[in-house]
Scaffold this motif. Structure first.
Motif, mmCIF file in Angstrom:
data_model
loop_
_atom_site.group_PDB
_atom_site.id
_atom_site.type_symbol
_atom_site.label_atom_id
_atom_site.label_comp_id
_atom_site.label_asym_id
_atom_site.label_seq_id
_atom_site.Cartn_x
_atom_site.Cartn_y
_atom_site.Cartn_z
ATOM 1 N N SER A 1 0.977 -1.527 -0.103
ATOM 2 C CA SER A 1 0.015 -0.109 0.100
ATOM 3 C C SER A 1 0.933 1.298 0.103
ATOM 4 N N ARG A 2 1.774 1.118 0.732
ATOM 5 C CA ARG A 2 2.566 2.495 0.895
ATOM 6 C C ARG A 2 4.262 2.211 0.926
ATOM 7 N N ARG B 1 0.376 7.292 -1.066
ATOM 8 C CA ARG B 1 1.244 5.982 -1.163
ATOM 9 C C ARG B 1 2.563 6.109 -0.851
ATOM 10 N N THR C 1 -3.761 -5.094 3.084
ATOM 11 C CA THR C 1 -2.909 -4.084 3.237
ATOM 12 C C THR C 1 -3.818 -2.929 3.417
#
Ligand SMILES: Nc1nc2c(ncn2[C@@H]2O[C@H](COP(=O)(O)O[C@H]3[C@@H](O)[C@H](n4cnc5c(=O)[nH]c(N)nc54)O[C@@H]3COP(=O)(O)O)[C@@H](O)[C@H]2O)c(=O)[nH]1
Length: 734
Positions: free
Chosen positions: A561-562, A593, A733
């Protein structure tokens, strides 16, 4: 002019005092209300003038007059009276009074009479007084040169008295006084005060016939002047300092030749005065230059904050000590002392506290050493010490340890109690170098090593350090090329929540794939890149690759996700925001992100307004984390003002968290505080299940560490994520 006021009416007396007090050239030296008091005051003060009321109670003004004249006081007397009795007036006139003033008249008229007794002031009076001061002759001892001139003046004019008179602000002072005992009189009675208003000889053939002088105390009293001839002593710049004059008690005249002779002698006196003035000016100039040179020398050789010698002087002295010691090969020690984390003291407590701390350190170093040792401040937080009288290298280390302890004593600078640590590098002649350059370099390397080993310690130079320095220099050279050859690679370390059912993201960690040395960790080359200016290019490459990788995982449907990217404080330049925005756009990623990790010290970095810059990044939707939280000097009071989303709690608090109540308390406090401020927490360096459980109890949000995974190559991440999801069936996530 000094005056005494004798008046039994308080009303009139006060009126006169108020009026005269505003006049700078008239000074009231006594006030009396009756006869006894008046006589006493006048004989004590010996004034130039008396304002005398005739109707005193008790006593009589005429008696006062008679008594003071009997006692030899020739002061000018102005009778204050409205008694028109002719006999009384005659009695007063007989005693040589200077005039009558009708008390019923305007008191200003009385003041006008007093002013009539004051000689006029030259137009250039202020400059004249300055010039007089500059010749330094007032109140000087008798001088033969001038005495010879006055004696000659006496002889040539056959006069009983000859003077060189200097006209000061309120007096005339005799530089030479042949035939007259006194050395000064009031300016108000000075004939010479009139003569200096002239450009040539002023002659008063009969003082009693001259209204300016006929009531002058020096005329009606001792020395009973009847004749005066004075030549002004005028400097080439136009200021008349005084006169050379002759006085006689007889009415007479000078012949033209005598006047000529007096003028020539006056010229001689003036030349002598001029000569002295030039000598004095020259001496003053020499002194001024010496002071200026001393000042310049001080500035060039001393540190202005601590007063210690500076780098230039230290070097000179080191060379000198080495020269002296080299014949016997006696050891000379050089210590380089660097204050640990001084920037943080400055940034968090302010420059005034920092300056105080540096002064205290300077004093402590000097106070702990011998007079023959040299203590210098090289600049910033760096000090140096030369130890010229050493037995051996061990003694240098002993002194260094003593200094470390002295510096470490708690200080109380203003309201702050500080404990200052320092790192000391030691190098000794001849063992560690045969010249100043080598010693300075080697003590510097030792100092850097002491710092790298955590600070608060000493390190003695060894060849190993030199080899290491050479290797570092070579590595720095290689790093320049590595950036062009794309030798930097990124590894990624996952972060998950504590219950293990959610993947929070990954942190991008840079490595250098060196062609000969293999993988090199960031701790070895990031600091080097920061000092050598490569960090911007490294930062640019890391950000670009991390975002490219995230976009690639998106394409491959790997649910990351990031991504967190570390940012060095040096990268925080005004154009940084635009470059991050452009990188996100280039890879088609939204700002949420990306998380940027900065250290606490970056928050207080100089130059740019870091907080404004971070706020701009955050307003775009990029998350900001403080890395290694807890090891810097963050002001907790300021935390709520910072544009921060996440605190990454440093791994040093995690290592012993299952055993150390203190570490657990710190982590708990940080978590509570973060929650209250709407921030989340990531704990770094979680290696064991026990640590994870303890952190879960303390309410931390996410963990990162070997327990979850070591940093992985990009290729290994898809597999790791798949496994994580498989092993944690509810994993998702965020
Ligand atoms: N300016 C930049 N700084 C960077 C970049 N990449 C890394 N760094 C900084 O370098 C420091 C050292 O990083 P690294 O050697 O990669 O070490 C990281 C992890 O490997 C290590 N780690 C992770 N888990 C554990 C653990 O369980 N135990 C343990 N002893 N070590 C562990 O910690 C480092 C991660 O640190 P952090 O960033 O503070 O989360 C380090 O300060 C990096 O920040 C870069 O691209 N630019």
């Amino acid at each position: 002019m000094n005056i005494v006021i004798v008046e039994d009416s308080e009303l009139i007396s006060h009126q006169l005092i108020r009026l005269i007090a505003t006049q700078p050239r008239i000074r009231i030296c006594g006030v009396a209300g009756d006869e006894e008091e008046a006589v006493q005051q006048i004989l004590d003060c010996r004034p130039d003038a008396v304002l005398l009321d005739l109707a005193l109670s008790p006593g009589s003004g005429v008696r006062v007059l008679e008594r003071i004249r009997e006692a030899g006081c020739a002061a000018r007397v102005l009778i204050l009276s409205n008694n028109t009795d002719a006999a009384l007036k005659a009695a007063c006139i007989e005693q040589g009074i200077s005039g009558f003033f009708d008390k019923s008249a305007d008191a200003h008229l009385c003041l006008e009479k007093l002013f009539g007794w004051l000689p006029e002031l030259p137009r250039n009076e202020a400059a004249r007084l300055r010039a007089l001061q500059s010749v330094h002759l007032l109140d000087s001892p008798e001088q033969e040169t001038f005495d010879n001139l006055t004696r000659l003046a006496q002889e040539l004019t056959d006069a009983p008295m000859a003077l060189i008179s200097l006209i000061d602000k309120d007096r005339q002072w005799f530089l030479s006084h042949a035939g007259l005992a006194t050395r000064q009189t009031s300016r108000s009675v000075a004939f010479c005060a009139h003569a200096i208003l002239h450009s040539e000889l002023m002659e008063v053939p009969d003082a009693l016939a001259d209204p300016r002088f006929n009531d002058n105390p020096l005329v009606i009293g001792a020395p009973h002047i009847r004749y005066y001839a004075g030549v002004p002593l005028i400097l080439p710049s136009g200021e008349a300092l005084g006169t050379l004059c002759i006085l006689d008690t007889q009415v007479r005249q000078l012949s033209e030749r005598q006047k000529q002779a007096l003028t020539t002698l006056a010229r001689g006196a003036l030349s002598e005065i001029e000569l002295r003035r030039r000598v004095i000016t020259l001496e003053e100039e020499i002194e001024r230059r010496q002071q200026a040179e001393a000042h310049v020398h001080h500035l060039a050789t001393r540190d202005p904050l601590t007063g210690l010698v500076n780098r230039v002087t230290l070097r000179d002295r080191l060379e000198q000590q080495i020269r002296q010691a080299s014949r016997q090969q006696n050891p000379v020690g050089l210590l380089l002392i660097d204050v640990d984390r001084f920037k943080e003291i400055n940034d968090t407590l302010g420059h005034a506290v920092g300056d105080d701390a540096l002064q205290t350190i300077g004093e402590r170093l000097s106070g702990s050493l011998r007079g023959s040792d040299t203590v210098a401040r090289l600049g910033g937080d760096e000090f140096a010490v030369i130890l010229p009288e050493l037995a051996d290298t061990d003694e240098a280390a002993l002194v260094a340890n003593k200094l470390l302890q002295a510096v470490n004593e708690p200080t109380r600078s203003s309201e702050h109690r500080l404990r200052i640590d320092a790192s000391i590098g030691v190098a000794v002649f001849p063992e560690h170098g045969d010249g100043a350059d080598a010693l300075l370099r080697h003590a510097g390397l030792a100092m850097v090593e002491a710092k790298q080993r955590g600070g608060g310690r000493i390190s003695v130079f060894s060849q190993r350090l030199d080899d290491h320095a050479e290797a570092t220099a070579a590595l720095a050279n290689d790093l320049r090329r590595a950036l062009d050859r794309n030798e930097l690679v990124l590894h990624y370390q996952p972060q998950a929540n504590l219950t293990g059912d959610r993947l929070c993201g990954v942190e991008a960690l840079v490595r250098w794939q060196h062609p000969h040395l293999g993988i090199i960790g960031p701790d070895r080359f990031i600091p080097m890149a920061e000092t050598r200016g490569f960090i911007h290019e490294i930062g640019r490459q890391v950000l670009n690759r991390a975002l490219a990788q995230l976009a690639a995982w998106d394409q491959a449907q790997v649910p990351v996700s990031r991504i967190s990217v570390n940012i060095s404080a040096h990268e925080l330049r005004p154009c940084f925001v635009e470059s991050v925005e452009a990188a996100l756009a280039r890879h088609g990623l939204t700002p949420d992100r990306l998380e940027l990790e900065i250290t606490e010290s970056a928050l207080t970095s100089d130059g740019v307004d870091t907080l404004a810059l971070l706020a701009r990044l955050r307003s775009l939707g990029i998350s900001i984390a403080i890395d290694d939280f807890g090891v810097g000097y963050s002001s907790l009071g300021q935390l709520h003002r910072l544009p921060i989303d996440c605190l990454k709690i440093d791994k040093c608090f995690v290592h012993d968290i299952d055993r150390s109540d203190a570490d657990a308390a710190i982590v708990s406090a940080v978590v509570t505080m973060a929650e209250a401020l709407g921030m989340h927490t990531v704990v770094e360096g979680v290696e064991t299940e026990t640590q994870r459980q303890k952190l879960a109890e303390l309410g931390c949000d996410c963990v990162q560490g070997y327990l979850l995974s070591r940093p992985l190559t990009a290729d290994a991440i898809p597999m790791w994520v798949a496994n994580f999801i498989e092993n944690h069936p509810v994993a998702a996530t965020a």
